[in-house]
Design a protein around this motif. Structure first.
Motif, PDB file in Angstrom:
ATOM      1  N   GLN A   1      20.424  -5.602 -20.931  1.00 16.52           N
ATOM      2  CA  GLN A   1      20.563  -4.996 -19.858  1.00 16.52           C
ATOM      3  C   GLN A   1      20.559  -4.992 -19.195  1.00 16.52           C
ATOM      4  O   GLN A   1      21.624  -6.259 -18.848  1.00 16.52           O
ATOM      5  N   VAL A   2      21.463  -3.754 -17.810  1.00 10.42           N
ATOM      6  CA  VAL A   2      22.264  -3.487 -17.304  1.00 10.42           C
ATOM      7  C   VAL A   2      22.270  -3.714 -16.373  1.00 10.42           C
ATOM      8  O   VAL A   2      20.889  -3.899 -15.590  1.00 10.42           O
ATOM      9  N   PHE A   3      22.500  -4.531 -14.553  1.00  9.52           N
ATOM     10  CA  PHE A   3      21.780  -5.057 -14.092  1.00  9.52           C
ATOM     11  C   PHE A   3      23.268  -5.367 -13.227  1.00  9.52           C
ATOM     12  O   PHE A   3      24.031  -5.413 -13.145  1.00  9.52           O
ATOM     13  N   THR A   4      22.817  -6.023 -12.168  1.00 10.17           N
ATOM     14  CA  THR A   4      23.738  -5.920 -10.567  1.00 10.17           C
ATOM     15  C   THR A   4      23.787  -6.781  -9.902  1.00 10.17           C
ATOM     16  O   THR A   4      22.239  -7.779  -9.706  1.00 10.17           O
ATOM     17  N   LEU A   5      24.980  -7.701  -9.747  1.00 16.32           N
ATOM     18  CA  LEU A   5      24.296  -8.959  -8.738  1.00 16.32           C
ATOM     19  C   LEU A   5      25.181  -8.483  -7.328  1.00 16.32           C
ATOM     20  O   LEU A   5      25.828  -7.981  -7.350  1.00 16.32           O
ATOM     21  N   ARG A   6      24.227  -9.730  -6.622  1.00 18.14           N
ATOM     22  CA  ARG A   6      24.265  -9.484  -5.065  1.00 18.14           C
ATOM     23  C   ARG A   6      24.401 -10.447  -4.152  1.00 18.14           C
ATOM     24  O   ARG A   6      23.990 -11.250  -4.943  1.00 18.14           O
ATOM     25  N   CYS A   7      25.540 -10.681  -2.951  1.00 16.37           N
ATOM     26  CA  CYS A   7      25.787 -11.632  -2.477  1.00 16.37           C
ATOM     27  C   CYS A   7      24.500 -11.954  -1.556  1.00 16.37           C
ATOM     28  O   CYS A   7      23.687 -11.455  -1.195  1.00 16.37           O
ATOM     29  N   GLU A   8      23.840 -13.630  -1.932  1.00 16.66           N
ATOM     30  CA  GLU A   8      23.081 -14.119  -0.863  1.00 16.66           C
ATOM     31  C   GLU A   8      23.727 -13.672   0.603  1.00 16.66           C
ATOM     32  O   GLU A   8      22.358 -13.675   0.986  1.00 16.66           O
ATOM     33  N   GLU A   9      24.799 -13.682   1.301  1.00 17.12           N
ATOM     34  CA  GLU A   9      24.890 -14.155   2.088  1.00 17.12           C
ATOM     35  C   GLU A   9      25.380 -13.028   2.947  1.00 17.12           C
ATOM     36  O   GLU A   9      24.722 -12.499   4.049  1.00 17.12           O
ATOM     37  N   CYS A  10      25.805 -11.738   2.684  1.00 19.33           N
ATOM     38  CA  CYS A  10      25.880 -10.314   2.882  1.00 19.33           C
ATOM     39  C   CYS A  10      24.573  -9.484   2.555  1.00 19.33           C
ATOM     40  O   CYS A  10      24.518  -8.506   3.412  1.00 19.33           O
ATOM     41  N   LYS A  11      24.134  -9.559   1.399  1.00 23.67           N
ATOM     42  CA  LYS A  11      23.401  -8.534   0.980  1.00 23.67           C
ATOM     43  C   LYS A  11      24.447  -7.599   0.243  1.00 23.67           C
ATOM     44  O   LYS A  11      23.422  -6.527  -0.132  1.00 23.67           O
ATOM     45  N   SER A  12      25.482  -7.445  -0.109  1.00 22.95           N
ATOM     46  CA  SER A  12      25.957  -6.275  -1.002  1.00 22.95           C
ATOM     47  C   SER A  12      26.339  -6.839  -2.024  1.00 22.95           C
ATOM     48  O   SER A  12      26.378  -7.263  -3.256  1.00 22.95           O
TER      49      SER A  12
END
Length: 49
Positions: free
Chosen positions: A3-14
């Motif tokens: 499965q391909v997924f995206t990692l998101r920064c918890e501070e800036c949500k990018s």
């Protein structure tokens, strides 16, 4: 079954990184400490579907 997924920064949500994993062997959401170019430092990145 990968499965391909995206990692998101918890501070800036990018959304900075794309990653893949085997859903059968690792069913939990992934949480990694990686470098965020927007924040310009290492932050916690969580899996976003």
């Amino acid at each position: 079954m990968e499965q391909v997924f995206t990692l998101r920064c918890e501070e800036c949500k990018s959304e900075n990184y794309r990653h893949r994993k085997n859903k059968k062997t690792h069913p939990d959401k992934m949480e990694v400490k990686k470098y965020c170019p927007t924040c310009n430092k290492h932050t916690v990145h969580k899996e976003r579907k």
